[in-house]
Design a protein around this motif. Structure first.
Motif, mmCIF file in Angstrom:
data_model
loop_
_atom_site.group_PDB
_atom_site.id
_atom_site.type_symbol
_atom_site.label_atom_id
_atom_site.label_comp_id
_atom_site.label_asym_id
_atom_site.label_seq_id
_atom_site.Cartn_x
_atom_site.Cartn_y
_atom_site.Cartn_z
ATOM 1 N N TYR A 19 0.822 -1.216 0.000
ATOM 2 C CA TYR A 19 0.000 0.000 0.000
ATOM 3 C C TYR A 19 0.860 1.272 0.000
ATOM 4 N N ARG A 20 2.030 1.225 0.644
ATOM 5 C CA ARG A 20 2.897 2.402 0.691
ATOM 6 C C ARG A 20 3.723 2.551 -0.584
ATOM 7 N N GLU A 21 4.341 1.477 -1.070
ATOM 8 C CA GLU A 21 5.293 1.576 -2.173
ATOM 9 C C GLU A 21 4.683 1.319 -3.557
ATOM 10 N N VAL A 22 3.698 0.440 -3.652
ATOM 11 C CA VAL A 22 3.093 0.142 -4.949
ATOM 12 C C VAL A 22 1.926 1.084 -5.222
ATOM 13 N N LEU A 23 0.987 1.189 -4.277
ATOM 14 C CA LEU A 23 -0.144 2.106 -4.464
ATOM 15 C C LEU A 23 0.207 3.543 -4.097
ATOM 16 N N MET A 24 1.347 3.743 -3.457
ATOM 17 C CA MET A 24 1.865 5.075 -3.111
ATOM 18 C C MET A 24 0.928 5.839 -2.168
ATOM 19 N N LEU A 25 0.340 5.148 -1.204
ATOM 20 C CA LEU A 25 -0.500 5.825 -0.216
ATOM 21 C C LEU A 25 0.393 6.478 0.831
ATOM 22 N N ASP A 26 0.067 7.699 1.159
ATOM 23 C CA ASP A 26 0.858 8.453 2.114
ATOM 24 C C ASP A 26 0.005 9.599 2.600
ATOM 25 N N PRO A 27 0.066 10.033 3.794
ATOM 26 C CA PRO A 27 0.988 9.612 4.839
ATOM 27 C C PRO A 27 0.408 8.481 5.688
ATOM 28 N N PHE A 65 -12.925 -1.544 -2.242
ATOM 29 C CA PHE A 65 -12.940 -0.096 -2.126
ATOM 30 C C PHE A 65 -12.333 0.500 -3.375
ATOM 31 N N SER A 66 -12.533 1.785 -3.571
ATOM 32 C CA SER A 66 -12.078 2.453 -4.785
ATOM 33 C C SER A 66 -11.125 3.585 -4.429
ATOM 34 N N LEU A 67 -10.044 3.684 -5.200
ATOM 35 C CA LEU A 67 -9.070 4.760 -5.048
ATOM 36 C C LEU A 67 -8.914 5.468 -6.381
ATOM 37 N N GLU A 68 -8.542 6.723 -6.323
ATOM 38 C CA GLU A 68 -8.321 7.519 -7.524
ATOM 39 C C GLU A 68 -6.833 7.863 -7.599
ATOM 40 N N THR A 69 -6.249 7.740 -8.783
ATOM 41 C CA THR A 69 -4.835 8.049 -8.949
ATOM 42 C C THR A 69 -4.629 9.155 -9.970
ATOM 43 N N ILE A 95 -15.334 7.181 -17.641
ATOM 44 C CA ILE A 95 -14.207 7.002 -16.721
ATOM 45 C C ILE A 95 -13.876 5.524 -16.634
ATOM 46 N N GLU A 96 -12.640 5.179 -17.016
ATOM 47 C CA GLU A 96 -12.197 3.793 -16.978
ATOM 48 C C GLU A 96 -11.891 3.381 -15.542
ATOM 49 N N SER A 97 -12.315 2.192 -15.178
ATOM 50 C CA SER A 97 -12.041 1.652 -13.856
ATOM 51 C C SER A 97 -11.274 0.352 -14.012
ATOM 52 N N TYR A 98 -10.328 0.134 -13.131
ATOM 53 C CA TYR A 98 -9.511 -1.074 -13.138
ATOM 54 C C TYR A 98 -9.615 -1.768 -11.793
ATOM 55 N N ARG A 99 -9.510 -3.091 -11.826
ATOM 56 C CA ARG A 99 -9.593 -3.867 -10.601
ATOM 57 C C ARG A 99 -8.221 -4.447 -10.295
ATOM 58 N N GLY A 100 -7.841 -4.369 -9.031
ATOM 59 C CA GLY A 100 -6.575 -4.931 -8.588
ATOM 60 C C GLY A 100 -6.766 -5.713 -7.309
ATOM 61 N N ARG A 101 -5.701 -6.399 -6.914
ATOM 62 C CA ARG A 101 -5.698 -7.148 -5.657
ATOM 63 C C ARG A 101 -4.406 -6.871 -4.913
ATOM 64 N N ASP A 102 -4.503 -6.818 -3.595
ATOM 65 C CA ASP A 102 -3.291 -6.674 -2.800
ATOM 66 C C ASP A 102 -2.648 -8.057 -2.622
ATOM 67 N N PRO A 103 -1.507 -8.161 -1.950
ATOM 68 C CA PRO A 103 -0.825 -9.448 -1.826
ATOM 69 C C PRO A 103 -1.640 -10.549 -1.147
ATOM 70 N N GLU A 104 -2.679 -10.183 -0.401
ATOM 71 C CA GLU A 104 -3.502 -11.183 0.276
ATOM 72 C C GLU A 104 -4.836 -11.413 -0.417
ATOM 73 N N GLY A 105 -5.035 -10.803 -1.568
ATOM 74 C CA GLY A 105 -6.245 -11.049 -2.341
ATOM 75 C C GLY A 105 -7.380 -10.076 -2.118
ATOM 76 N N ASN A 106 -7.173 -9.025 -1.314
ATOM 77 C CA ASN A 106 -8.215 -8.017 -1.126
ATOM 78 C C ASN A 106 -8.386 -7.236 -2.421
ATOM 79 N N PHE A 107 -9.618 -7.130 -2.904
ATOM 80 C CA PHE A 107 -9.905 -6.416 -4.145
ATOM 81 C C PHE A 107 -10.028 -4.915 -3.906
ATOM 82 N N PHE A 108 -9.646 -4.133 -4.911
ATOM 83 C CA PHE A 108 -9.878 -2.693 -4.896
ATOM 84 C C PHE A 108 -10.067 -2.230 -6.329
ATOM 85 N N GLN A 109 -10.677 -1.069 -6.497
ATOM 86 C CA GLN A 109 -10.886 -0.441 -7.800
ATOM 87 C C GLN A 109 -9.973 0.773 -7.894
#
Length: 118
Positions: A19-27, A65-69, A95-109
């Motif tokens: 979440y910090r390095e790949v999705l770049m969430l901060d702080p 959940f959904s995040l905007e980049t 607006i294009e939406s993409y689906r991803g998963r974190d290392p444990e399989g949690n889905f997000f948009q």
């Protein structure tokens, strides 16, 4: 109204990195050996909470959940390098939406940031 998204994770270190390095969430507003909290907006946080219960099954969860980049191509490249590429999910109002998963399989948009008019 305040919003908090809580994800139960088995491996907090791997998920924190993702979440910090790949999705770049901060702080990160809290970081300990049992939880990490990211400030997503003024009124919304994402809490990763360590949970080693044997019934934890992310892939069958009905929640995402959904995040905007602001830089979709860069995020797509980081996800690809991480071995978890984004999949095109749907388009709503152009607006294009993409689906991803974190290392444990949690889905997000993921959606690309749009210019908002006042």
């Amino acid at each position: 109204m305040r919003c908090e998204i809580v994800l139960l994770v088995e491996n907090l270190d791997i998920c924190r990195y993702f979440y910090r390095e790949v999705l770049m969430l901060d702080p990160m507003v809290t970081d300990s050996n049992f939880q990490t909290v990211f400030q997503l907006s003024e009124q919304c946080t994402l809490r990763l909470e360590k949970c080693e219960l044997p019934f934890l099954e992310h892939l069958s969860g009905a929640c995402s959940f959904s995040l905007e980049t602001g830089d979709l191509p860069a995020l797509q490249e980081r996800m690809r390098k991480n071995g978890t590429p984004l999949e095109k999910s749907f388009s709503r109002s152009g607006i294009e939406s993409y689906r991803g998963r974190d290392p444990e399989g949690n889905f997000f948009q993921i959606t690309a940031a749009t210019v908002r008019e006042n």
